[in-house]
Write an enzyme that holds these catalytic residues in place. Structure first.
Site, PDB file in Angstrom:
ATOM      1  N   CYS A 313       0.841  -1.370   0.034  1.00  0.00           N
ATOM      2  CA  CYS A 313       0.153  -0.166  -0.021  1.00  0.00           C
ATOM      3  C   CYS A 313       0.815   1.267  -0.150  1.00  0.00           C
ATOM      4  O   CYS A 313       0.232   2.039  -0.547  1.00  0.00           O
ATOM      5  CB  CYS A 313      -0.879   0.166   1.261  1.00  0.00           C
ATOM      6  SG  CYS A 313      -0.369  -0.270   2.781  1.00  0.00           S
ATOM      7  N   HIS A 762      -1.210   1.106   7.395  1.00  0.00           N
ATOM      8  CA  HIS A 762      -1.751   1.032   6.213  1.00  0.00           C
ATOM      9  C   HIS A 762      -1.769   2.614   5.501  1.00  0.00           C
ATOM     10  O   HIS A 762      -1.968   3.349   6.198  1.00  0.00           O
ATOM     11  CB  HIS A 762      -3.234   0.639   6.291  1.00  0.00           C
ATOM     12  CG  HIS A 762      -3.843   0.477   4.788  1.00  0.00           C
ATOM     13  ND1 HIS A 762      -3.437  -0.377   4.037  1.00  0.00           N
ATOM     14  CD2 HIS A 762      -5.165   1.267   4.350  1.00  0.00           C
ATOM     15  CE1 HIS A 762      -4.124  -0.567   2.781  1.00  0.00           C
ATOM     16  NE2 HIS A 762      -5.042   0.494   2.964  1.00  0.00           N
TER      17      HIS A 762
END
Length: 804
Positions: A313, A762
């Protein structure tokens, strides 16, 4: 069954284990084996080419005289079990890979491009080659394996572990923590046999830190998680001294010392690697609006998601932001310009950037995933499947000590690394493609540093070209009474235990970044000590990348703190931070004089970062050396460098001990030709000089050093000497930098991070489009979201200069 003369004479063979087989998507576009026409895999070199309207497979066959290919068509099998049904009971916790046979129905057909026939017989060497291609790990699978497996190493504390005398621990004592009643997340000290609970972990697993308290009290560094032990010898082993997961080469022997036979153990808990993987793949970034409604999925040109390959990510969020910029669109999205023949397109950065641009910007792949069925009573379309950028990730990470691993990485460091790679690639691209302009030029600007002696008031100016700024966010906690709430039963609400911080504005951060500071230098002009130093913008870029650093040292560990930074959508004026250059009446320090043995030559450590490092207990010499090697601004990065270089033989040698301030380098002169060669790769002369000194003049090692030290300030010593001692004796002419355009900027995109560490959690991107702010969360692309809240906590801000 059709035949052709190339079958009998075909020089083909099955792929070897170490050879890449591209049988999932085309190497120059994202068309795949799931498309109606399928994917053609070359039987001669295993390149994958699309068989549809773009005919990349046919072009490959013609260019390289590789006539034979196997066409692969895949259709996803219907699920045997509905997602609403409870999962099957697992007898053993493990990550079970789903095979191709489980997921797909596959059809194969051998064709000859030269004869224009298909339906050829799969016999002999051709048949063996086709079977080898189908069974081999694809390139993407090879890269995924690296991303899913944790690469653990042995450290000195596991390799030379000394245990107390052997004894058998009663089985009852292995059932719970020695200091509390917790029966899971238990860590056995391999030195003395103490059993203590660990830290609270992802997934709601409890922990009271009793294992940590034991190592603090006793200095026992290595522990094993009992629930992770398997009969095969796998286990979670943690070294508290290194603060990393490690391997224990004598684990079986060390456990037997405490009467534990690993062959009898059954795994009862997920490993740290499994939990991290689960966390990354199931991390639910907020996909609802303020009313709790699901965000609207977006589809079409410039609205394509990227599949998470396990820990990617950080890469996806950065490339989405870059390819939303006009400079990158113009440079790499060239649908009408064919690619020249390239032997290994999967290993060519230019090709992979063109492939990514086409995938993200064309809209060709931005459509709902037909394999995902929306819930009943819902009119919403499912999100996209997303493109898997496995080939680009491989190229970006190749040879890099961090980006080649499976670990989550710092998205800002990835941005710096990727921009360097792109700049380096421009020189070779100019010989093959038309209208090649370096898109990274949009990021470049000049900072001007002004030094002024506090006594005689003489000044010295220096310009440095930069591509970003990294600003420290002031951290000020709100009073405890304001950040702790109580539940109805009188207990602390866990959600509110985290400290709250006083918001700051972006202007405050920039004010601090450009504020004058006092530095401890001696002026050779007047002999007094003390200078003011200030850095301001001599020119401003088209795209200003700002890294907001919200870190402070908590218990010797750099910790990310959620300090809100107020950044609006309104136009932001940077005029106040522009340097006005030398003013009338200012007297410059002569070029042949040096402030304190060289105001430019002698390294001046960042006092704030230096104090922070020294407060951790590191000697001043080591702290200065770490700051010199890592950019002189970030104590966290410098501390990491120190831990990696503790065993360097010259770690305690002062910076100015015979090398003009180059940390750990050679005192001798650096070969100018090597500096020029590194300059052709996109590195500045000071960076090249420092890298060559650090590596004894070895070019290959210098390149590796530069990529692993992207924030290195560089060695300006020889530049100064050259400038001062010119052949004509005159002072060199300064670089003329002219920028009189308005300094107005507006926010165009942000990269956001959720988690306490940049190496976990994330990353997502929010990008301003004509439809509004769009969230790019891996493969999910949606309109809106909590963008106003996320702007306060972004990790990277991209501002675009307004046109006049």
């Amino acid at each position: 069954m059709a035949t052709c003369p190339h079958l009998a004479s075909a020089n083909v063979r099955p792929p070897r284990p170490n050879e890449s087989v591209y049988r999932e998507d085309c190497t120059v576009c994202f068309d795949s084996a799931e498309d109606p026409a399928g994917l053609d895999v070359c039987l001669h070199c295993f390149n994958g080419g699309c068989a549809g309207e773009r005919i990349h497979s046919r072009l490959h066959a013609q260019h390289f005289q590789h006539p034979l290919a196997v066409n692969i068509q895949r259709t996803r099998k219907r699920k045997q079990r509905d997602d609403s049904e409870p999962p099957e009971k697992m007898s053993k916790l493990e990550i079970k890979a789903e095979s191709d046979e489980d997921r797909w129905d596959t059809k194969t057909d051998v064709k000859c491009f030269e004869c224009g026939v298909d339906g050829l017989a799969k016999e002999g060497k051709v048949g063996e080659t086709v079977q080898g291609i189908i069974k081999a790990n694809t390139f993407a699978q090879q890269e995924e394996v690296k991303a899913w497996e944790l690469e653990l190493q042995i450290c000195e504390h596991t390799a030379f572990l000394e245990q107390e005398p052997a004894r058998e621990i009663p089985s009852g004592d292995l059932g719970h923590c020695n200091q509390c009643d917790l029966k899971e997340n238990l860590w056995l000290c391999l030195t003395c046999g103490n059993l203590g609970c660990g830290r609270r972990q992802f997934g709601g697993i409890g922990g009271n830190n009793h294992g940590l308290e034991h190592k603090d009290a006793n200095g026992h560094w290595v522990a094993v998680k009992l629930g992770s032990l398997t009969a095969e010898g796998n286990a979670d082993i943690y070294c508290y001294k290194c603060d990393e997961e490690r391997k224990d080469p004598k684990l079986v022997e060390h456990l037997l010392n405490w009467g534990i036979n690993i062959a009898d153990r059954v795994k009862t808990e997920k490993s740290l690697g499994e939990m991290q993987l689960e966390h990354n793949l199931t991390y639910e970034f907020n996909m609802t609006d303020a009313d709790g409604k699901q965000l609207k999925p977006m589809f079409g040109p410039e609205l394509t998601g990227l599949k998470n390959l396990g820990n990617t990510c950080y890469l996806a969020s950065v490339v989405q932001s870059l390819f939303a910029m006009p400079e990158f669109k113009k440079r790499y999205h060239r649908p009408d310009e064919p690619l020249p023949p390239i032997d290994k397109p999967a290993e060519d950065l230019e090709v992979q950037l063109r492939k990514l641009a086409d995938g993200l910007l064309s809209g060709r792949y931005s459509k709902p995933d037909s394999a995902v069925q929306p819930s009943q009573n819902s009119d919403e379309k499912p999100h996209q499947r997303g493109l898997a950028p496995a080939m680009l990730k491989h190229l970006v990470g190749r040879g890099h000590p961090e980006f080649s691993t499976n670990h989550q990485q710092d998205s800002f460091e990835l941005l710096l690394h990727l921009l360097k790679l792109i700049s380096r690639s421009q020189q070779s691209a100019r010989g093959q493609y038309q209208d090649v302009t370096d898109p990274v030029e949009a990021f470049r600007f000049w900072m001007e540093q002004r030094l002024q002696c506090l006594q005689c008031k003489k000044v010295r100016y220096r310009q440095d070209e930069m591509e970003n700024i990294s600003v420290a966010v002031p951290i000020k906690r709100l009073p405890k009474s304001e950040d702790t709430k109580m539940t109805t039963n009188g207990d602390k609400d866990e959600k509110d235990e985290a400290p709250q911080f006083e918001p700051v504005t972006l202007k405050q951060c920039l004010d601090d970044f450009t504020a004058p500071e006092i530095v401890d230098l001696s002026c050779s002009g007047c002999g007094n000590k003390g200078f003011t130093k200030q850095s301001l913008f001599k020119s401003l870029p088209t795209v200003l990348a700002v890294n907001a650093r919200r870190f402070e040292i908590v218990g010797w560990v750099p910790t990310k703190q959620d300090v809100p930074v107020i950044v609006g959508d309104e136009v932001f004026d940077m005029e106040a931070y522009r340097s006005k250059g030398k003013q009338p009446g200012e007297e410059e320090l002569p070029e042949d004089q040096e402030a304190g043995a060289g105001a430019s030559n002698k390294f001046v450590p960042n006092e704030m970062a230096l104090d922070m490092l020294m407060s951790m207990g590191f000697p001043r010499v080591r702290c200065e050396k770490a700051l010199n090697a890592t950019g002189n601004s970030d104590a966290e990065v410098a501390a990491g460098w120190l831990f990696e270089h503790m065993e360097d033989p010259d770690i305690d040698t002062p910076l100015d001990a015979g090398n003009g301030g180059a940390a750990g380098g050679s005192a001798g002169a650096v070969d100018p030709e090597k500096i020029e060669n590194l300059g052709n790769m996109g590195f500045s002369a000071p960076q090249a000089r420092q890298a060559l000194k650090e590596t004894g003049g070895d070019m290959e090692r210098a390149v590796d050093w530069l990529f692993s030290h992207p924030d290195a300030t560089g060695d300006f010593g020889d530049d100064e000497a050259t400038a001062t001692n010119g052949t004509d004796g005159d002072a060199p002419a300064k670089i003329e930098i002219e920028d009189t355009k308005p300094a107005k900027f507006s926010l165009s995109s942000i990269v956001c991070h959720k988690g306490s560490s940049i190496h976990a959690g994330h990353y997502v991107a929010f990008i301003k489009k004509k439809e509004g702010w769009v969230l790019f969360n891996d493969e999910k692309v949606a309109l809106g979201g909590d963008v106003e809240e996320m702007k306060k906590f972004a990790y990277i801000y991209f501002f675009r200069r307004q046109r006049v």
